[in-house]
Scaffold this motif. Structure first.
Motif, mmCIF file in Angstrom:
data_model
loop_
_atom_site.group_PDB
_atom_site.id
_atom_site.type_symbol
_atom_site.label_atom_id
_atom_site.label_comp_id
_atom_site.label_asym_id
_atom_site.label_seq_id
_atom_site.Cartn_x
_atom_site.Cartn_y
_atom_site.Cartn_z
ATOM 1 N N LEU A 93 60.561 -70.003 79.183
ATOM 2 C CA LEU A 93 59.791 -69.381 80.249
ATOM 3 C C LEU A 93 58.347 -69.783 80.404
ATOM 4 C CD1 LEU A 93 62.054 -66.266 80.711
ATOM 5 C CD2 LEU A 93 62.410 -68.380 81.672
ATOM 6 N N THR A 94 57.597 -69.724 79.264
ATOM 7 C CA THR A 94 56.194 -70.146 79.151
ATOM 8 C C THR A 94 55.969 -71.302 79.578
ATOM 9 O OG1 THR A 94 56.410 -70.865 76.838
ATOM 10 C CG2 THR A 94 56.226 -68.435 77.211
ATOM 11 N N ARG A 95 56.747 -72.276 79.663
ATOM 12 C CA ARG A 95 56.330 -73.630 80.221
ATOM 13 C C ARG A 95 55.922 -73.412 81.888
ATOM 14 N NH1 ARG A 95 61.543 -76.496 77.235
ATOM 15 N NH2 ARG A 95 60.715 -75.871 75.168
ATOM 16 N N ARG A 96 56.581 -72.432 82.447
ATOM 17 C CA ARG A 96 56.404 -72.458 83.656
ATOM 18 C C ARG A 96 55.054 -71.962 83.980
ATOM 19 N NH1 ARG A 96 61.403 -68.774 85.949
ATOM 20 N NH2 ARG A 96 63.123 -70.141 84.999
ATOM 21 N N TYR A 97 54.211 -71.442 83.101
ATOM 22 C CA TYR A 97 52.743 -70.657 83.315
ATOM 23 C C TYR A 97 51.752 -71.694 82.488
ATOM 24 C CZ TYR A 97 56.340 -67.343 85.042
ATOM 25 O OH TYR A 97 57.341 -66.684 85.641
ATOM 26 N N LEU A 98 52.063 -72.606 81.770
ATOM 27 C CA LEU A 98 51.271 -73.218 81.004
ATOM 28 C C LEU A 98 51.077 -74.737 81.511
ATOM 29 C CD1 LEU A 98 52.173 -72.302 77.396
ATOM 30 C CD2 LEU A 98 50.154 -71.509 78.677
ATOM 31 N N PRO A 99 49.920 -75.347 81.690
ATOM 32 C CA PRO A 99 48.670 -74.500 81.315
ATOM 33 C C PRO A 99 48.267 -73.646 82.446
ATOM 34 C CG PRO A 99 48.403 -76.733 82.553
ATOM 35 C CD PRO A 99 49.837 -76.520 82.233
ATOM 36 N N VAL A 100 47.537 -72.562 82.211
ATOM 37 C CA VAL A 100 47.116 -71.203 82.723
ATOM 38 C C VAL A 100 46.102 -71.929 83.831
ATOM 39 C CG1 VAL A 100 46.293 -69.185 82.781
ATOM 40 C CG2 VAL A 100 47.777 -69.823 81.249
ATOM 41 N N ARG A 101 46.461 -71.747 85.074
ATOM 42 C CA ARG A 101 45.429 -72.049 86.112
ATOM 43 C C ARG A 101 45.060 -70.829 87.008
ATOM 44 N NH1 ARG A 101 49.082 -76.495 86.323
ATOM 45 N NH2 ARG A 101 47.789 -78.500 85.605
ATOM 46 N N THR A 102 45.972 -69.802 86.902
ATOM 47 C CA THR A 102 45.718 -68.583 87.708
ATOM 48 C C THR A 102 45.793 -67.292 86.956
ATOM 49 O OG1 THR A 102 47.981 -68.235 88.353
ATOM 50 C CG2 THR A 102 46.803 -69.699 89.983
ATOM 51 N N ALA A 103 45.235 -66.257 87.461
ATOM 52 C CA ALA A 103 45.448 -64.890 86.720
ATOM 53 C C ALA A 103 46.817 -64.402 86.499
ATOM 54 C CB ALA A 103 44.644 -63.861 87.374
ATOM 55 N N ARG A 104 47.750 -64.729 87.636
ATOM 56 C CA ARG A 104 49.040 -64.397 87.728
ATOM 57 C C ARG A 104 49.696 -65.318 86.599
ATOM 58 N NH1 ARG A 104 53.630 -66.825 89.633
ATOM 59 N NH2 ARG A 104 55.023 -65.472 90.110
ATOM 60 N N GLN A 105 49.640 -66.468 86.286
ATOM 61 C CA GLN A 105 50.069 -67.331 85.334
ATOM 62 C C GLN A 105 49.577 -66.610 83.990
ATOM 63 O OE1 GLN A 105 48.533 -71.186 86.301
ATOM 64 N NE2 GLN A 105 50.731 -71.768 87.123
ATOM 65 N N ALA A 106 48.479 -66.172 83.827
ATOM 66 C CA ALA A 106 48.012 -65.769 82.507
ATOM 67 C C ALA A 106 48.668 -64.478 82.060
ATOM 68 C CB ALA A 106 46.497 -65.530 82.635
ATOM 69 N N LEU A 107 48.914 -63.631 83.177
ATOM 70 C CA LEU A 107 49.643 -62.297 83.087
ATOM 71 C C LEU A 107 50.911 -62.518 82.799
ATOM 72 C CD1 LEU A 107 49.032 -59.181 83.462
ATOM 73 C CD2 LEU A 107 50.024 -59.460 85.927
ATOM 74 N N LEU A 108 51.697 -63.330 83.521
ATOM 75 C CA LEU A 108 53.276 -63.531 83.150
ATOM 76 C C LEU A 108 53.112 -64.155 81.635
ATOM 77 C CD1 LEU A 108 54.278 -64.431 86.682
ATOM 78 C CD2 LEU A 108 54.859 -62.726 85.553
ATOM 79 N N ALA A 109 52.313 -65.349 81.322
ATOM 80 C CA ALA A 109 52.430 -65.951 80.098
ATOM 81 C C ALA A 109 52.339 -64.797 78.960
ATOM 82 C CB ALA A 109 51.396 -66.895 79.978
ATOM 83 N N GLY A 110 51.283 -63.844 79.200
ATOM 84 C CA GLY A 110 51.067 -62.665 78.171
ATOM 85 C C GLY A 110 52.374 -61.887 77.943
ATOM 86 N N ALA A 111 52.875 -61.614 79.426
ATOM 87 C CA ALA A 111 54.019 -60.487 79.123
ATOM 88 C C ALA A 111 55.096 -61.241 78.322
ATOM 89 C CB ALA A 111 54.513 -60.285 80.629
ATOM 90 N N ILE A 112 55.285 -62.307 78.430
ATOM 91 C CA ILE A 112 56.341 -63.254 77.706
ATOM 92 C C ILE A 112 55.982 -63.445 76.238
ATOM 93 C CG2 ILE A 112 57.513 -65.228 77.330
ATOM 94 C CD1 ILE A 112 57.339 -66.053 80.448
ATOM 95 N N TRP A 113 54.742 -63.754 76.083
ATOM 96 C CA TRP A 113 54.132 -63.926 74.447
ATOM 97 C C TRP A 113 54.297 -62.527 73.599
ATOM 98 C CZ3 TRP A 113 53.797 -69.022 74.146
ATOM 99 C CH2 TRP A 113 53.197 -69.502 72.799
ATOM 100 N N GLY A 114 54.355 -61.486 74.553
ATOM 101 C CA GLY A 114 54.271 -60.067 73.833
ATOM 102 C C GLY A 114 55.489 -59.950 73.008
ATOM 103 N N TRP A 115 56.707 -60.872 73.273
ATOM 104 C CA TRP A 115 58.057 -60.581 72.481
ATOM 105 C C TRP A 115 57.899 -61.744 71.368
ATOM 106 C CZ3 TRP A 115 60.597 -56.397 73.882
ATOM 107 C CH2 TRP A 115 60.243 -55.779 75.257
ATOM 108 N N LEU A 116 56.924 -62.550 71.243
ATOM 109 C CA LEU A 116 56.933 -63.489 70.126
ATOM 110 C C LEU A 116 57.223 -62.791 68.750
ATOM 111 C CD1 LEU A 116 55.974 -66.249 69.188
ATOM 112 C CD2 LEU A 116 53.680 -65.232 68.668
ATOM 113 N N PRO A 117 58.294 -63.290 67.858
ATOM 114 C CA PRO A 117 58.546 -62.623 66.678
ATOM 115 C C PRO A 117 57.309 -62.386 65.652
ATOM 116 C CG PRO A 117 60.190 -64.098 66.943
ATOM 117 C CD PRO A 117 58.968 -64.540 68.210
ATOM 118 N N CYS A 118 56.943 -61.380 65.380
ATOM 119 C CA CYS A 118 55.485 -61.295 64.688
ATOM 120 C C CYS A 118 55.784 -59.991 63.576
ATOM 121 C CB CYS A 118 54.423 -60.938 65.437
ATOM 122 S SG CYS A 118 53.051 -60.468 64.832
ATOM 123 N N GLY A 119 55.669 -60.117 62.463
ATOM 124 C CA GLY A 119 55.777 -59.007 61.538
ATOM 125 C C GLY A 119 54.788 -57.965 61.723
ATOM 126 N N LEU A 120 53.581 -58.102 62.463
ATOM 127 C CA LEU A 120 52.726 -57.027 62.668
ATOM 128 C C LEU A 120 53.127 -56.330 63.731
ATOM 129 C CD1 LEU A 120 49.601 -55.969 62.293
ATOM 130 C CD2 LEU A 120 48.951 -57.529 63.550
#
Length: 223
Positions: free
Chosen positions: A121-148
Motif C-alpha cells: 500500500l505504501t507504493r501508492r503514496y511514494l514518492p511523497v508529493r502532497t501532505a496527504r500522501q505523507a500522512l497516509l504513508a506514515g499511518a501505514i509505516w507505523g505498523w512496520l515490525p519493530c522491536g522498539l
C-alpha cells in the motif's frame, strides 16, 4: 497500578533513536529530498503525525484488550506479569542498541505477516508529493515490525485500559519524533552519528537502566 511511566516511554523512544533511524531512515530521507525547502519539512511532520497516530490506535486497542482480559482473570498477577515482560523487553532493547545482543529483533518476526499485506500500500503514496500522501504513508509505516515499538506495545498492554494504552504509545511516539525530524534535515550527519560505538553504547545502557529501575522498584515494593 503497575505501569511504566509516560516519561520512561518517552525516554525509551528518544534514546532508541539509533534504531529509529535504521528502521524509518529510508522513507524519511526520501521525503526530505523535495525540491522546495518548506514542503519536505511539512511532509515530514505529516508523515510523523500519521506514524504516531497508528501507534496511538494500536495502544488504545491493546489497552482495551487488556482491560477486557483483566476483567476476565485475576487482575494483579496478570498485570504484574505484563509489567515484568515490558521491562525485560526494555533491557533486551538496550542490549540491542548497545550492540551487545540482537535477541530483541526476533519478536519483529511476529509482525511480518501483517506487514507483507500493508507494505504494498505504501507504493501508492511514494514518492511523497502532497501532505496527504505523507500522512497516509506514515499511518501505514507505523505498523512496520519493530522491536522498539513492540516493547512500547507491551507497556500499553500492561496499562490496563484503552485511554492509558493510547497515552503510553503517544508518549513513546513523541519520544521518537525529534530523531526522525532531525533525520530528515540532517540525514547524512545523523547516519554517521548513529553508527558510532559510544553513541550506541550510551543509548543502550540508558534504556537498560530504565527497565532495570522499574524491576527494582517492583522487587522492593513486594519485598
Amino acid at each position: 497500578m503497575l505501569e511504566i511511566s509516560l516519561l520512561s516511554l518517552f525516554l525509551a523512544g528518544l534514546l532508541g533513536g539509533v534504531h529509529c533511524l535504521g528502521m524509518c531512515g529510508g522513507i524519511v530521507t526520501a521525503i526530505s529530498l523535495g525540491k522546495s525547502q518548506t514542503a519536505p519539512l511539512w511532509h515530514l511532520l505529516c508523515y510523523n503525525v500519521g506514524r504516531i497516530g497508528s501507534y496511538v490506535c494500536a495502544g488504545a486497542l491493546l489497552g482495551g484488550l487488556a482491560q477486557w482480559g483483566l476483567n476476565q482473570a485475576a487482575y494483579q498477577p496478570l498485570q504484574t506479569a505484563l509489567f515484568i515482560a515490558a521491562n525485560l523487553l526494555l533491557i533486551l532493547l538496550g542490549l540491542y542498541l548497545a550492540g551487545l545482543s540482537a535477541a530483541i529483533t526476533r519478536i519483529e518476526h511476529l509482525g511480518r505477516p501483517l506487514w507483507r499485506r500493508l507494505q504494498p500500500l505504501t507504493r501508492r503514496y511514494l514518492p511523497v508529493r502532497t501532505a496527504r500522501q505523507a500522512l497516509l504513508a506514515g499511518a501505514i509505516w507505523g505498523w512496520l515490525p519493530c522491536g522498539l515499538v513492540y516493547t512500547a506495545s507491551i507497556a500499553a498492554l500492561a496499562s490496563g485500559g484503552a485511554g492509558q494504552g493510547a497515552l503510553v504509545m503517544l508518549a513513546f511516539g513523541l519520544g521518537t519524533l525529534p530523531n526522525l525530524l532531525l533525520m530528515g534535515l540532517f540525514a547524512s550527519k545523523l547516519q554517521q552519528l548513529k553508527q558510532q560505538r559510544p553513541v550506541r553504547l550510551v543509548a543502550g545502557l540508558a534504556v537498560m537502566a530504565l527497565g532495570g529501575w522499574h524491576l527494582w522498584l517492583l522487587l522492593t515494593s513486594t519485598g
